[in-house]
Scaffold this active site. Structure first.
Site, PDB file in Angstrom:
ATOM      1  N   GLU A  16       0.831  -1.286   0.034  1.00 19.94           N
ATOM      2  CA  GLU A  16       0.134   0.068  -0.117  1.00 19.94           C
ATOM      3  C   GLU A  16       0.902   1.113   0.103  1.00 19.94           C
ATOM      4  O   GLU A  16       1.930   1.258   0.471  1.00 19.94           O
ATOM      5  CB  GLU A  16      -0.951   0.051   1.176  1.00 19.94           C
ATOM      6  CG  GLU A  16      -1.865   1.196   1.527  1.00 19.94           C
ATOM      7  CD  GLU A  16      -2.569   1.188   2.569  1.00 19.94           C
ATOM      8  OE1 GLU A  16      -3.701   0.448   2.524  1.00 19.94           O
ATOM      9  OE2 GLU A  16      -2.355   1.976   3.611  1.00 19.94           O
ATOM     10  N   ALA A 126     -19.738   1.145   4.635  1.00 18.39           N
ATOM     11  CA  ALA A 126     -19.123   0.707   3.637  1.00 18.39           C
ATOM     12  C   ALA A 126     -19.960  -0.132   2.701  1.00 18.39           C
ATOM     13  O   ALA A 126     -19.826  -0.282   1.629  1.00 18.39           O
ATOM     14  CB  ALA A 126     -17.676  -0.319   3.937  1.00 18.39           C
ATOM     15  N   HIS A 150     -13.910  -4.374  14.515  1.00 15.91           N
ATOM     16  CA  HIS A 150     -13.871  -3.008  14.179  1.00 15.91           C
ATOM     17  C   HIS A 150     -14.037  -2.251  15.692  1.00 15.91           C
ATOM     18  O   HIS A 150     -14.867  -2.601  16.527  1.00 15.91           O
ATOM     19  CB  HIS A 150     -15.233  -2.774  13.324  1.00 15.91           C
ATOM     20  CG  HIS A 150     -14.802  -1.326  12.763  1.00 15.91           C
ATOM     21  ND1 HIS A 150     -15.085  -0.222  13.652  1.00 15.91           N
ATOM     22  CD2 HIS A 150     -14.633  -0.720  11.740  1.00 15.91           C
ATOM     23  CE1 HIS A 150     -15.245   0.858  12.691  1.00 15.91           C
ATOM     24  NE2 HIS A 150     -14.806   0.596  11.610  1.00 15.91           N
ATOM     25  N   LYS A 166     -21.485  -7.879   4.373  1.00 12.11           N
ATOM     26  CA  LYS A 166     -20.832  -7.124   3.277  1.00 12.11           C
ATOM     27  C   LYS A 166     -20.249  -8.036   2.168  1.00 12.11           C
ATOM     28  O   LYS A 166     -20.337  -7.576   0.872  1.00 12.11           O
ATOM     29  CB  LYS A 166     -19.452  -6.481   3.898  1.00 12.11           C
ATOM     30  CG  LYS A 166     -19.887  -5.075   4.684  1.00 12.11           C
ATOM     31  CD  LYS A 166     -18.511  -4.069   4.782  1.00 12.11           C
ATOM     32  CE  LYS A 166     -17.469  -4.716   5.560  1.00 12.11           C
ATOM     33  NZ  LYS A 166     -16.483  -3.748   5.910  1.00 12.11           N
ATOM     34  N   GLN A 177      -6.786  -5.139   8.577  1.00 10.96           N
ATOM     35  CA  GLN A 177      -6.193  -3.800   9.105  1.00 10.96           C
ATOM     36  C   GLN A 177      -5.130  -4.615   9.725  1.00 10.96           C
ATOM     37  O   GLN A 177      -4.758  -5.749   9.935  1.00 10.96           O
ATOM     38  CB  GLN A 177      -6.937  -3.152  10.100  1.00 10.96           C
ATOM     39  CG  GLN A 177      -8.030  -2.316   9.712  1.00 10.96           C
ATOM     40  CD  GLN A 177      -7.265  -1.027   9.337  1.00 10.96           C
ATOM     41  OE1 GLN A 177      -5.895  -1.007   9.303  1.00 10.96           O
ATOM     42  NE2 GLN A 177      -8.104  -0.183   8.806  1.00 10.96           N
ATOM     43  N   GLN A 213       6.061   5.314  15.788  1.00 12.32           N
ATOM     44  CA  GLN A 213       5.087   4.752  14.705  1.00 12.32           C
ATOM     45  C   GLN A 213       3.924   4.304  15.042  1.00 12.32           C
ATOM     46  O   GLN A 213       2.966   4.488  14.304  1.00 12.32           O
ATOM     47  CB  GLN A 213       5.942   3.950  13.552  1.00 12.32           C
ATOM     48  CG  GLN A 213       5.235   3.493  12.410  1.00 12.32           C
ATOM     49  CD  GLN A 213       6.018   2.494  11.333  1.00 12.32           C
ATOM     50  OE1 GLN A 213       7.393   2.620  11.664  1.00 12.32           O
ATOM     51  NE2 GLN A 213       5.288   1.841  10.664  1.00 12.32           N
TER      52      GLN A 213
END
Length: 285
Positions: A16, A126, A150, A166, A177, A213
Site C-alpha cells: 500500500e 461501507a 472494528h 458485506k 487492518q 510509529q
C-alpha cells in the site's frame, strides 16, 4: 504471485502507498512506485483522504500504477463524503483510467464536516458504497476487516455478522487492518470459517521501523500490541537503525508464521518506504 516455501502453493503479495499531502512530493511517490514495480506485486493499493480529500491524487497514482508500472492498482474509496450523484462520476473516471479494483471503506469523519453532515451522509457504511459500486458494475471489490474487531463494533459476533453481510453483497476479497499478534488473526479466521465466510483474506502487515510509529496506527486499527513488540520498541528507543532492523525482522517473522499456516495473501502497509518493502519481500521468498 509468490510461492509459499512451506506449502508450495501460490499466494498474492501486495503493498500500500498513500498520496502525499504536498503536490511537490508527488515525484517522490512516483519514484517509490517505480521501485515497487520491480517486485511485480499482484496489486498496489492507494489510500484515499478523509471525505475524498485526496481523491484526485488517488486516481492519478492508481492510473500510474495501472498503466505505467503495469501493476494492478487497487484504488481506495470512502463512503464518508460520497454522494449518490458523485459516485458514478468517480467510478467512470477510474474506469476511464483503466482501474478495475476498488477497496470500499466507510472512512473517518473529515475535520471540516459537521456532526449534522456526518449523521446525514448519503452513504452511511461501507456496505452502502459496496452496493453502489456493484450496481455500477465492472469492478472487483475489496473490503477491510479487523482481526480484533472494528473499534465501533459491540462484540466479535456483531462484527463478523456485518462483515458477512458485506461479503454477500459482492465483495471479492478482504484485506485486514494491521495486526501484530498472529494468534489474533488465526482466531479471526476461525470465526470467519464458522460463519461460512469463504472470501479470500489478505493479511495486512505493518513493519514498525520507528519508535513513534505505533501511536496513530494502533488507535485507528484497534490492534493490540504484544509484549514482545513493546519490549522491542523499548530496547531500541535510542537506536533508530537498530529499531529499523528489528522492526523488519519482526514483520518477517510474522509473515513466516503466516506462510506456515497457509495464508492466501500478504499485504504490506509499506508507508511509502520501498526499501523496507523490498527487504521484506526478499526475506520471505
Amino acid at each position: 504471485m509468490i510461492r509459499n516455501r512451506y506449502t508450495g502453493e501460490m499466494l498474492e503479495f501486495s503493498c500500500e502507498v498513500f498520496p502525499p499531502k504536498r503536490d511537490d512530493d508527488m515525484y517522490e511517490i512516483f519514484q517509490t512506485l517505480d521501485q515497487l514495480e520491480g517486485l511485480t506485486p499482484d496489486f498496489i493499493s492507494v489510500t484515499y483522504g478523509a471525505g475524498g480529500s485526496n481523491s484526485k491524487k488517488t486516481a492519478k497514482l492508481s492510473a500510474y500504477i495501472q498503466n505505467l508500472c503495469d501493476v494492478e492498482a487497487l484504488a481506495h474509496m470512502t463512503a464518508v463524503g460520497m454522494t449518490k450523484e458523485a459516485l458514478p462520476e468517480r467510478l467512470a473516471e477510474l474506469q476511464k483510467k483503466g482501474i478495475r479494483r476498488i477497496l470500499a471503506l466507510r472512512g473517518d469523519k473529515p475535520k471540516l464536516m459537521t456532526e449534522e453532515e456526518f449523521e446525514n451522509r448519503e452513504f452511511r457504511y461501507a456496505a452502502d458504497l459496496i452496493r453502489g459500486i456493484r450496481d455500477f458494475g465492472g469492478f472487483k471489490i475489496a473490503a477491510a476487516c479487523y482481526p480484533e474487531k472494528h473499534p465501533d463494533s459491540a462484540d466479535y459476533e456483531t462484527d463478523i455478522r456485518y462483515l458477512k453481510e458485506k461479503c454477500e453483497l459482492g465483495v471479492d476479497e478482504l484485506i485486514t487492518q494491521m495486526f501484530f499478534d498472529n494468534t489474533k488473526f488465526y482466531d479471526f479466521m476461525d470465526r470467519l470459517d464458522k460463519a461460512g465466510v469463504k472470501t479470500p483474506v489478505h493479511a495486512g502487515i505493518m513493519p514498525i521501523t520507528k519508535v513513534n510509529q505505533l501511536g496513530t496506527s494502533v488507535s485507528l486499527s484497534g490492534s493490540s500490541v504484544p509484549t514482545e513488540l513493546s519490549n522491542l520498541i523499548a530496547r531500541y528507543a535510542e537506536d533508530p537503525e537498530g529499531m529499523r532492523k528489528a522492526g523488519i525482522e519482526y514483520a518477517v517473522n510474522q509473515i513466516d508464521d503466516l506462510l506456515r499456516h497457509g495464508i492466501s495473501g500478504i499485504h504490506i502497509y509499506s508507508m511509502n518506504k520501498a526499501d523496507i518493502t523490498k527487504e521484506i519481500y526478499a526475506a520471505i521468498l
